[in-house]
Design a protein around this motif. Structure first.
Motif, PDB file in Angstrom:
ATOM      1  N   ALA A 160       2.445   9.179  -1.990  1.00  0.00           N
ATOM      2  CA  ALA A 160       3.376   8.552  -1.051  1.00  0.00           C
ATOM      3  C   ALA A 160       4.280   9.605  -0.421  1.00  0.00           C
ATOM      4  CB  ALA A 160       4.220   7.503  -1.773  1.00  0.00           C
ATOM      5  N   SER A 161       4.877   9.242   0.692  1.00  0.00           N
ATOM      6  CA  SER A 161       5.830  10.130   1.357  1.00  0.00           C
ATOM      7  C   SER A 161       6.965   9.293   1.915  1.00  0.00           C
ATOM      8  CB  SER A 161       5.150  10.909   2.492  1.00  0.00           C
ATOM      9  OG  SER A 161       4.638  10.021   3.466  1.00  0.00           O
ATOM     10  N   THR A 162       8.102   9.938   2.136  1.00  0.00           N
ATOM     11  CA  THR A 162       9.244   9.202   2.667  1.00  0.00           C
ATOM     12  C   THR A 162       8.936   8.748   4.082  1.00  0.00           C
ATOM     13  OG1 THR A 162      10.227  11.305   3.330  1.00  0.00           O
ATOM     14  CG2 THR A 162      10.956  10.354   1.240  1.00  0.00           C
ATOM     15  N   SER A 163       9.376   7.542   4.374  1.00  0.00           N
ATOM     16  CA  SER A 163       9.064   6.924   5.656  1.00  0.00           C
ATOM     17  C   SER A 163      10.218   6.025   6.040  1.00  0.00           C
ATOM     18  CB  SER A 163       7.771   6.112   5.543  1.00  0.00           C
ATOM     19  OG  SER A 163       7.519   5.378   6.713  1.00  0.00           O
ATOM     20  N   ASN A 164      10.277   5.643   7.280  1.00  0.00           N
ATOM     21  CA  ASN A 164      11.347   4.759   7.709  1.00  0.00           C
ATOM     22  C   ASN A 164      11.015   3.303   7.407  1.00  0.00           C
ATOM     23  OD1 ASN A 164      13.112   6.736   8.645  1.00  0.00           O
ATOM     24  ND2 ASN A 164      12.005   6.907  10.568  1.00  0.00           N
ATOM     25  N   PHE A 165      10.293   2.630   8.288  1.00  0.00           N
ATOM     26  CA  PHE A 165      10.096   1.206   8.123  1.00  0.00           C
ATOM     27  C   PHE A 165       8.677   0.802   8.495  1.00  0.00           C
ATOM     28  CE2 PHE A 165      14.490   2.041   9.301  1.00  0.00           C
ATOM     29  CZ  PHE A 165      15.166   1.462   8.250  1.00  0.00           C
ATOM     30  N   ILE A 166       8.299  -0.399   8.074  1.00  0.00           N
ATOM     31  CA  ILE A 166       7.037  -0.982   8.513  1.00  0.00           C
ATOM     32  C   ILE A 166       7.131  -1.233  10.015  1.00  0.00           C
ATOM     33  CG2 ILE A 166       5.520  -2.990   8.288  1.00  0.00           C
ATOM     34  CD1 ILE A 166       6.496  -3.262   5.419  1.00  0.00           C
ATOM     35  N   ASN A 167       6.073  -0.917  10.728  1.00  0.00           N
ATOM     36  CA  ASN A 167       6.076  -0.999  12.188  1.00  0.00           C
ATOM     37  C   ASN A 167       5.937  -2.445  12.641  1.00  0.00           C
ATOM     38  OD1 ASN A 167       5.949  -0.355  14.902  1.00  0.00           O
ATOM     39  ND2 ASN A 167       3.761   0.105  14.845  1.00  0.00           N
ATOM     40  N   VAL A 189      11.584  -4.116   6.518  1.00  0.00           N
ATOM     41  CA  VAL A 189      11.419  -3.347   5.290  1.00  0.00           C
ATOM     42  C   VAL A 189      11.255  -4.313   4.126  1.00  0.00           C
ATOM     43  CG1 VAL A 189      13.888  -3.186   4.786  1.00  0.00           C
ATOM     44  CG2 VAL A 189      12.352  -1.436   3.922  1.00  0.00           C
ATOM     45  N   ILE A 190      10.476  -3.904   3.126  1.00  0.00           N
ATOM     46  CA  ILE A 190      10.370  -4.645   1.873  1.00  0.00           C
ATOM     47  C   ILE A 190      11.227  -3.911   0.852  1.00  0.00           C
ATOM     48  CG2 ILE A 190       8.837  -5.549   0.092  1.00  0.00           C
ATOM     49  CD1 ILE A 190       8.230  -6.715   2.795  1.00  0.00           C
ATOM     50  N   ASP A 191      12.211  -4.598   0.246  1.00  0.00           N
ATOM     51  CA  ASP A 191      13.099  -3.907  -0.688  1.00  0.00           C
ATOM     52  C   ASP A 191      12.493  -3.862  -2.088  1.00  0.00           C
ATOM     53  OD1 ASP A 191      13.573  -6.325  -2.005  1.00  0.00           O
ATOM     54  OD2 ASP A 191      15.552  -6.629  -1.124  1.00  0.00           O
ATOM     55  N   ALA A 192      13.249  -3.304  -3.040  1.00  0.00           N
ATOM     56  CA  ALA A 192      12.728  -3.079  -4.386  1.00  0.00           C
ATOM     57  C   ALA A 192      12.416  -4.372  -5.127  1.00  0.00           C
ATOM     58  CB  ALA A 192      13.730  -2.250  -5.194  1.00  0.00           C
ATOM     59  N   ASN A 193      12.985  -5.502  -4.696  1.00  0.00           N
ATOM     60  CA  ASN A 193      12.700  -6.793  -5.318  1.00  0.00           C
ATOM     61  C   ASN A 193      11.522  -7.506  -4.671  1.00  0.00           C
ATOM     62  OD1 ASN A 193      14.811  -6.753  -7.215  1.00  0.00           O
ATOM     63  ND2 ASN A 193      16.278  -7.340  -5.630  1.00  0.00           N
ATOM     64  N   GLY A 194      10.936  -6.888  -3.626  1.00  0.00           N
ATOM     65  CA  GLY A 194       9.835  -7.529  -2.925  1.00  0.00           C
ATOM     66  C   GLY A 194      10.283  -8.452  -1.813  1.00  0.00           C
ATOM     67  N   HIS A 250      -0.660   1.994   2.561  1.00  0.00           N
ATOM     68  CA  HIS A 250       0.170   1.882   3.762  1.00  0.00           C
ATOM     69  C   HIS A 250       1.283   0.845   3.609  1.00  0.00           C
ATOM     70  CE1 HIS A 250      -2.749   4.431   5.721  1.00  0.00           C
ATOM     71  NE2 HIS A 250      -3.706   3.565   5.484  1.00  0.00           N
ATOM     72  N   SER A 251       1.799   0.694   2.392  1.00  0.00           N
ATOM     73  CA  SER A 251       2.906  -0.235   2.182  1.00  0.00           C
ATOM     74  C   SER A 251       4.202   0.544   2.000  1.00  0.00           C
ATOM     75  CB  SER A 251       2.647  -1.134   0.967  1.00  0.00           C
ATOM     76  OG  SER A 251       2.429  -0.372  -0.204  1.00  0.00           O
ATOM     77  N   ALA A 252       5.307  -0.044   2.436  1.00  0.00           N
ATOM     78  CA  ALA A 252       6.606   0.630   2.400  1.00  0.00           C
ATOM     79  C   ALA A 252       7.473   0.029   1.304  1.00  0.00           C
ATOM     80  CB  ALA A 252       7.303   0.499   3.748  1.00  0.00           C
ATOM     81  N   TRP A 253       8.218   0.896   0.589  1.00  0.00           N
ATOM     82  CA  TRP A 253       9.015   0.458  -0.558  1.00  0.00           C
ATOM     83  C   TRP A 253      10.363   1.155  -0.559  1.00  0.00           C
ATOM     84  CZ3 TRP A 253       6.830  -3.245  -3.680  1.00  0.00           C
ATOM     85  CH2 TRP A 253       5.464  -3.479  -3.460  1.00  0.00           C
ATOM     86  N   GLN A 254      11.385   0.402  -0.926  1.00  0.00           N
ATOM     87  CA  GLN A 254      12.715   0.977  -1.068  1.00  0.00           C
ATOM     88  C   GLN A 254      12.802   1.691  -2.415  1.00  0.00           C
ATOM     89  OE1 GLN A 254      15.811  -1.927  -1.375  1.00  0.00           O
ATOM     90  NE2 GLN A 254      17.438  -0.500  -0.865  1.00  0.00           N
ATOM     91  N   TYR A 255      13.365   2.904  -2.439  1.00  0.00           N
ATOM     92  CA  TYR A 255      13.568   3.595  -3.709  1.00  0.00           C
ATOM     93  C   TYR A 255      15.058   3.826  -3.939  1.00  0.00           C
ATOM     94  CZ  TYR A 255      13.888   7.931  -0.907  1.00  0.00           C
ATOM     95  OH  TYR A 255      14.239   8.895   0.007  1.00  0.00           O
ATOM     96  N   THR A 308      20.529   9.564  -8.133  1.00  0.00           N
ATOM     97  CA  THR A 308      20.637   8.390  -7.269  1.00  0.00           C
ATOM     98  C   THR A 308      20.459   8.794  -5.814  1.00  0.00           C
ATOM     99  OG1 THR A 308      22.128   7.297  -8.826  1.00  0.00           O
ATOM    100  CG2 THR A 308      22.127   6.495  -6.560  1.00  0.00           C
ATOM    101  N   GLU A 309      19.527   8.148  -5.159  1.00  0.00           N
ATOM    102  CA  GLU A 309      19.258   8.414  -3.741  1.00  0.00           C
ATOM    103  C   GLU A 309      18.520   7.206  -3.185  1.00  0.00           C
ATOM    104  OE1 GLU A 309      16.379  11.401  -1.278  1.00  0.00           O
ATOM    105  OE2 GLU A 309      17.760  12.349  -2.699  1.00  0.00           O
ATOM    106  N   ASN A 310      18.872   6.780  -2.004  1.00  0.00           N
ATOM    107  CA  ASN A 310      18.275   5.586  -1.427  1.00  0.00           C
ATOM    108  C   ASN A 310      17.468   5.932  -0.184  1.00  0.00           C
ATOM    109  OD1 ASN A 310      19.615   3.600  -3.214  1.00  0.00           O
ATOM    110  ND2 ASN A 310      21.461   4.427  -2.269  1.00  0.00           N
ATOM    111  N   GLY A 311      16.328   5.269  -0.045  1.00  0.00           N
ATOM    112  CA  GLY A 311      15.498   5.495   1.121  1.00  0.00           C
ATOM    113  C   GLY A 311      14.245   4.653   1.069  1.00  0.00           C
ATOM    114  N   ILE A 312      13.304   4.957   1.950  1.00  0.00           N
ATOM    115  CA  ILE A 312      12.041   4.235   2.034  1.00  0.00           C
ATOM    116  C   ILE A 312      10.902   5.226   1.826  1.00  0.00           C
ATOM    117  CG2 ILE A 312      10.533   2.811   3.472  1.00  0.00           C
ATOM    118  CD1 ILE A 312      13.103   1.437   2.699  1.00  0.00           C
ATOM    119  N   VAL A 313       9.949   4.851   0.978  1.00  0.00           N
ATOM    120  CA  VAL A 313       8.766   5.668   0.761  1.00  0.00           C
ATOM    121  C   VAL A 313       7.548   4.822   1.126  1.00  0.00           C
ATOM    122  CG1 VAL A 313       8.549   5.013  -1.676  1.00  0.00           C
ATOM    123  CG2 VAL A 313       7.602   7.189  -0.882  1.00  0.00           C
ATOM    124  N   ARG A 314       6.553   5.462   1.729  1.00  0.00           N
ATOM    125  CA  ARG A 314       5.368   4.730   2.170  1.00  0.00           C
ATOM    126  C   ARG A 314       4.131   5.294   1.492  1.00  0.00           C
ATOM    127  NH1 ARG A 314       4.341   2.235   8.035  1.00  0.00           N
ATOM    128  NH2 ARG A 314       2.302   1.345   7.684  1.00  0.00           N
TER     129      ARG A 314
END
Length: 448
Positions: A160-167, A211-216, A130-135, A98-104
């Protein structure tokens, strides 16, 4: 190998008393391979693949296993006790931490994978570039890092790589009719915690991240880890990341300017020119309106542009999943959720449960029935499935009025020429019949 006691075996249906076995009656070797989870009462088998008749594993329990074997032509099994096994098809294997973050995702998008019996297998679905997703989980396998971005989907570090947020930054105007307003949350998505504060309808707030979360669902950060749900907002962007424009967003559609064109102050040519947009510019759309014979797009910067000078961008989105149900069961659940809203008032831009506008009603009932987001207004909802003609409509389809990419009304088709909808102010959610005087333009089949 040391011993470990299994304590939660369940007496199978039909056994006298339904008692739990004493923990001293059964031992299992210590786990060296992993843990499996049951979703329902799960049958046990012996080394010959014969059913163990006097007990089964209880639903929603976790069990260690120490080996996986093949028994004749009966398939693959996990050993969960010294002489007892479960079918691999009856359980799921725990994996990842279990780990939470944003991947782009990268410039080529990201392939989606499912996890099955220790292996990642491509699903054929691809997330937009170039879309960001919560994991919510991370795993390491085959020399790659894997990120779980929804209940059944994983992407890996090749794509993909870990990223913060959509700009994005700008102003969020609260657009929720009930006087109580909307919650201000600490955190977002599945990690949200109510702060105890509410923001009133019509108030405006600066946001600095999106940010777009895991539910969209879209979320906007107003302060230090203070968030609001995008479903209940109208956005004016100051900074907009055009590289993510083709990623499906539950709050917006995107149009591309065909040639240099004027952006107006309102939805008519006499309102005055606000600014001009160069050919090829991508513009986010917040709503549509028909003035005379012209469809107008309201842009996220507050301006308006006629549909005659732009082209709608086709945005990627994942299909609405059945989540283990049959297609018919899922459609029944959607129709049932919709009928429970009959009689509730039409309230412009309301998303329920006290009242709805047309698209808010559709978003609400699909969320209630499937747990998934089909979009917060008509144009994004057009991408919830496959377009069909009116004479091809089936129960459970969405029905739209207006041109594709500029629809102004949506309803749920019930079959027999009937649809359920929230039509206009002064009316309630009701069932109407398709007629020549108000004939829909096209349908969208959400469930194939």
């Amino acid at each position: 190998m040391s011993k470990k006691v299994i304590t939660a075996f369940l007496i199978a249906a039909g056994m006298t008393g339904g008692l739990i076995l004493n923990s001293s009656q059964l031992n299992v070797k210590a786990a060296s391979k992993g843990i499996v989870n049951t979703t329902k009462m799960t049958f046990l088998y012996n080394e010959q693949g014969k059913l163990v008749k006097d007990r089964a594993l209880a639903p929603k329990t976790a069990w260690v296993y120490d080996q996986q074997i093949q028994i004749g032509d009966q398939g693959s099994f996990y050993r969960v006790a010294t002489h007892e096994f479960v079918k691999t098809s009856d359980v799921s294997v725990q994996h990842g931490k279990t780990e939470n973050g944003i991947v782009r995702t990268g410039s080529n998008g990201a392939l989606m994978y499912g996890y099955d019996a220790g292996n990642y297998k491509a699903t054929g679905t691809k997330l937009a570039a170039h879309s960001a997703w919560q994991y919510s989980k991370v795993d390491n396998a085959n020399g790659k890092t894997w990120y779980q971005v929804n209940a059944d989907g994983w992407i890996n570090s090749d794509d993909a790589s870990t990223s913060n947020f959509i700009n994005n930054s700008g102003v969020a105007k609260i657009s929720y009719a009930p006087a109580s307003g909307i919650n201000l949350w600490t955190g977002y998505g599945t990690h949200k915690v109510a702060s105890g504060q509410k923001l009133t309808n019509g108030s405006e707030w600066n946001f600095s991240q999106k940010v777009i979360d895991a539910n969209g669902d879209a979320w906007y950060m107003l302060g230090n880890n203070q968030w609001i749900e995008g479903t209940y907002t109208k956005i004016t962007n100051q900074v907009f990341d055009t590289s993510a424009a083709q990623n499906w967003d539950p709050n917006f559609a995107v149009v591309k300017v065909n040639q240099k064109a004027s952006v107006y102050n309102d939805s008519n040519y006499k309102s005055g020119v606000k600014e001009s947009s160069a050919a090829g510019t991508l513009l986010q759309v917040a709503s549509t309106e028909q003035t005379g014979n012209v469809i107008w797009y309201e842009l996220s910067n507050g301006g308006w542009i006629p549909s005659t000078v732009v082209t709608e961008m086709t945005n990627y989105r994942s299909p609405v999943a059945l989540n283990g149900k049959t297609k018919q069961q899922t459609i029944d659940a959607v129709v049932s959720a919709a009928k429970q809203q009959l009689g509730k008032p039409y309230i412009w831009n309301a998303k329920g449960p006290a009242g709805f506008d047309c698209s808010g009603l559709m978003q609400y009932v699909f969320r209630q029935a499937t747990g998934q987001n089909i979009g917060s207004w008509t144009v994004p909802q057009e991408t919830a499935g496959t377009k069909v003609s009116i004479n091809q409509l089936q129960r459970g389809d969405l029905v739209f009025w207006g041109p594709s990419g500029a629809s102004y009304h949506v309803a749920l088709y019930l079959g027999n020429n009937q649809y359920l909808n929230a039509l206009r102010p002064g009316t309630n959610v009701k069932i109407d019949r398709i007629s020549s005087s108000f004939r829909p333009s096209f349908g969208v089949r959400v469930f194939k």
